[in-house]
Write a protein that holds these residues in place. Structure first.
Motif, PDB file in Angstrom:
ATOM      1  N   SER A  91       0.771  -1.224  -0.087  1.00 13.99           N
ATOM      2  CA  SER A  91       0.106  -0.092   0.105  1.00 13.99           C
ATOM      3  C   SER A  91       0.701   1.248  -0.054  1.00 13.99           C
ATOM      4  O   SER A  91       2.222   1.204   0.502  1.00 13.99           O
ATOM      5  CB  SER A  91      -1.134   0.039   1.191  1.00 13.99           C
TER       6      SER A  91
ATOM      7  N   MET B  39       0.714   7.390 -10.360  1.00 13.84           N
ATOM      8  CA  MET B  39       1.386   6.589  -9.120  1.00 13.84           C
ATOM      9  C   MET B  39       2.139   5.389  -9.726  1.00 13.84           C
ATOM     10  O   MET B  39       1.728   4.735 -10.450  1.00 13.84           O
ATOM     11  CB  MET B  39       0.358   6.431  -8.113  1.00 13.84           C
TER      12      MET B  39
ATOM     13  N   ILE C 213      -0.104   3.472 -12.328  1.00 14.00           N
ATOM     14  CA  ILE C 213      -1.344   3.738 -12.746  1.00 14.00           C
ATOM     15  C   ILE C 213      -1.544   5.195 -12.972  1.00 14.00           C
ATOM     16  O   ILE C 213      -0.897   6.222 -12.080  1.00 14.00           O
ATOM     17  CB  ILE C 213      -2.391   3.295 -11.430  1.00 14.00           C
TER      18      ILE C 213
ATOM     19  N   THR D 288      -8.202   6.175 -16.877  1.00 17.02           N
ATOM     20  CA  THR D 288      -7.392   5.659 -16.233  1.00 17.02           C
ATOM     21  C   THR D 288      -6.636   4.253 -17.121  1.00 17.02           C
ATOM     22  O   THR D 288      -7.199   3.500 -17.586  1.00 17.02           O
ATOM     23  CB  THR D 288      -7.992   5.147 -15.055  1.00 17.02           C
TER      24      THR D 288
ATOM     25  N   THR E 176      -3.164   1.574 -16.938  1.00 22.40           N
ATOM     26  CA  THR E 176      -2.180   0.920 -16.156  1.00 22.40           C
ATOM     27  C   THR E 176      -0.848   0.280 -16.964  1.00 22.40           C
ATOM     28  O   THR E 176      -1.123   0.176 -17.987  1.00 22.40           O
ATOM     29  CB  THR E 176      -2.507  -0.287 -15.029  1.00 22.40           C
TER      30      THR E 176
ATOM     31  N   VAL F   8      -1.636  -3.183 -10.167  1.00 24.06           N
ATOM     32  CA  VAL F   8      -1.657  -1.709  -9.517  1.00 24.06           C
ATOM     33  C   VAL F   8      -3.227  -1.318  -9.561  1.00 24.06           C
ATOM     34  O   VAL F   8      -3.848  -1.564 -10.633  1.00 24.06           O
ATOM     35  CB  VAL F   8      -0.820  -1.050 -10.342  1.00 24.06           C
ATOM     36  N   SER F   9      -3.582  -0.630  -8.577  1.00 20.50           N
ATOM     37  CA  SER F   9      -4.923  -0.173  -8.388  1.00 20.50           C
ATOM     38  C   SER F   9      -4.925   0.974  -7.443  1.00 20.50           C
ATOM     39  O   SER F   9      -3.958   1.270  -6.735  1.00 20.50           O
ATOM     40  CB  SER F   9      -5.957  -1.100  -8.131  1.00 20.50           C
ATOM     41  N   ARG F  10      -5.883   1.690  -7.378  1.00 21.77           N
ATOM     42  CA  ARG F  10      -6.144   2.901  -6.473  1.00 21.77           C
ATOM     43  C   ARG F  10      -7.458   3.029  -5.740  1.00 21.77           C
ATOM     44  O   ARG F  10      -8.486   2.849  -6.530  1.00 21.77           O
ATOM     45  CB  ARG F  10      -5.734   4.120  -7.163  1.00 21.77           C
TER      46      ARG F  10
ATOM     47  N   ASN G  44      -9.414   5.745  -4.748  1.00 22.54           N
ATOM     48  CA  ASN G  44      -9.534   7.347  -4.737  1.00 22.54           C
ATOM     49  C   ASN G  44     -10.161   7.795  -3.372  1.00 22.54           C
ATOM     50  O   ASN G  44      -9.646   8.986  -2.944  1.00 22.54           O
ATOM     51  CB  ASN G  44     -10.303   7.855  -5.631  1.00 22.54           C
TER      52      ASN G  44
ATOM     53  N   THR H 156      -4.902   5.957  -1.866  1.00 21.43           N
ATOM     54  CA  THR H 156      -4.019   4.975  -1.543  1.00 21.43           C
ATOM     55  C   THR H 156      -3.781   4.187  -2.864  1.00 21.43           C
ATOM     56  O   THR H 156      -4.949   3.774  -3.509  1.00 21.43           O
ATOM     57  CB  THR H 156      -4.626   4.091  -0.224  1.00 21.43           C
ATOM     58  N   VAL H 157      -2.656   3.633  -3.297  1.00 26.89           N
ATOM     59  CA  VAL H 157      -2.317   3.138  -4.265  1.00 26.89           C
ATOM     60  C   VAL H 157      -1.817   1.598  -3.661  1.00 26.89           C
ATOM     61  O   VAL H 157      -1.331   1.536  -2.896  1.00 26.89           O
ATOM     62  CB  VAL H 157      -1.256   3.528  -5.319  1.00 26.89           C
TER      63      VAL H 157
ATOM     64  N   CYS I 265       7.225   3.382  -3.864  1.00 28.94           N
ATOM     65  CA  CYS I 265       5.999   4.277  -4.389  1.00 28.94           C
ATOM     66  C   CYS I 265       6.708   5.601  -4.652  1.00 28.94           C
ATOM     67  O   CYS I 265       7.125   6.468  -4.180  1.00 28.94           O
ATOM     68  CB  CYS I 265       4.773   4.305  -3.721  1.00 28.94           C
TER      69      CYS I 265
END
Length: 128
Positions: free
Chosen positions: A20, A33, A50, A57, A59, A71-73, A75, A79-80, A97
């Motif tokens: 994270s 990110m 991302i 969006t 990736t 990879v994800s976020r 919103n 937090t990524v 990160c």
């Protein structure tokens, strides 16, 4: 933007981990990110990114992790995440990160020089 990475640890080959990266400060709007990693004695390398620009969006992944890492976020929490599955001993590294502009093009996303905000790093160790 201030970044705080967490989630590293010692796992066995084939296991999973989720890293994270919590962002504070100006976190709205467009962004890129990234996750980079640095193994002992090696240069820092791109892992995943991302990018959000406008309503789109995207990736990006290094070939070495494609199909294993995601990879994800979130919103709402700024937090990524980096979900790492099927870990291999060669994934052992300190993972960082980084935050940058949402206007970076694909080639720029993979270059650490384009990022000016960095987290402190979290160590991932994969035993065989």
């Amino acid at each position: 933007v201030q970044l705080q990475a967490s989630g590293g640890g010692l796992v066995q080959a084939g296991d999973s981990l989720r890293l994270s990266c919590a962002a504070s400060g100006r976190t709205s709007g467009s962004y890129t990110m990234d996750w980079f990693r640095q193994a002992p004695g090696k240069e820092r390398e791109f892992v995943a990114a991302i990018r959000r620009n406008g309503g789109s969006t995207s990736t990006f992944y290094a070939d070495s992790v494609k199909g294993r890492f995601t990879v994800s976020r979130d919103n709402t929490k700024s937090t990524v995440f980096l979900q790492m599955n099927s870990l291999k001993p060669e994934d052992t590294a300190v993972y960082y990160c980084a935050a940058g502009s949402g206007r970076l093009i694909a080639s720029e996303v993979r270059n650490a020089k384009n990022f000016d905000s960095w987290g402190q790093g979290t160590l991932v160790t994969v035993s065989s």
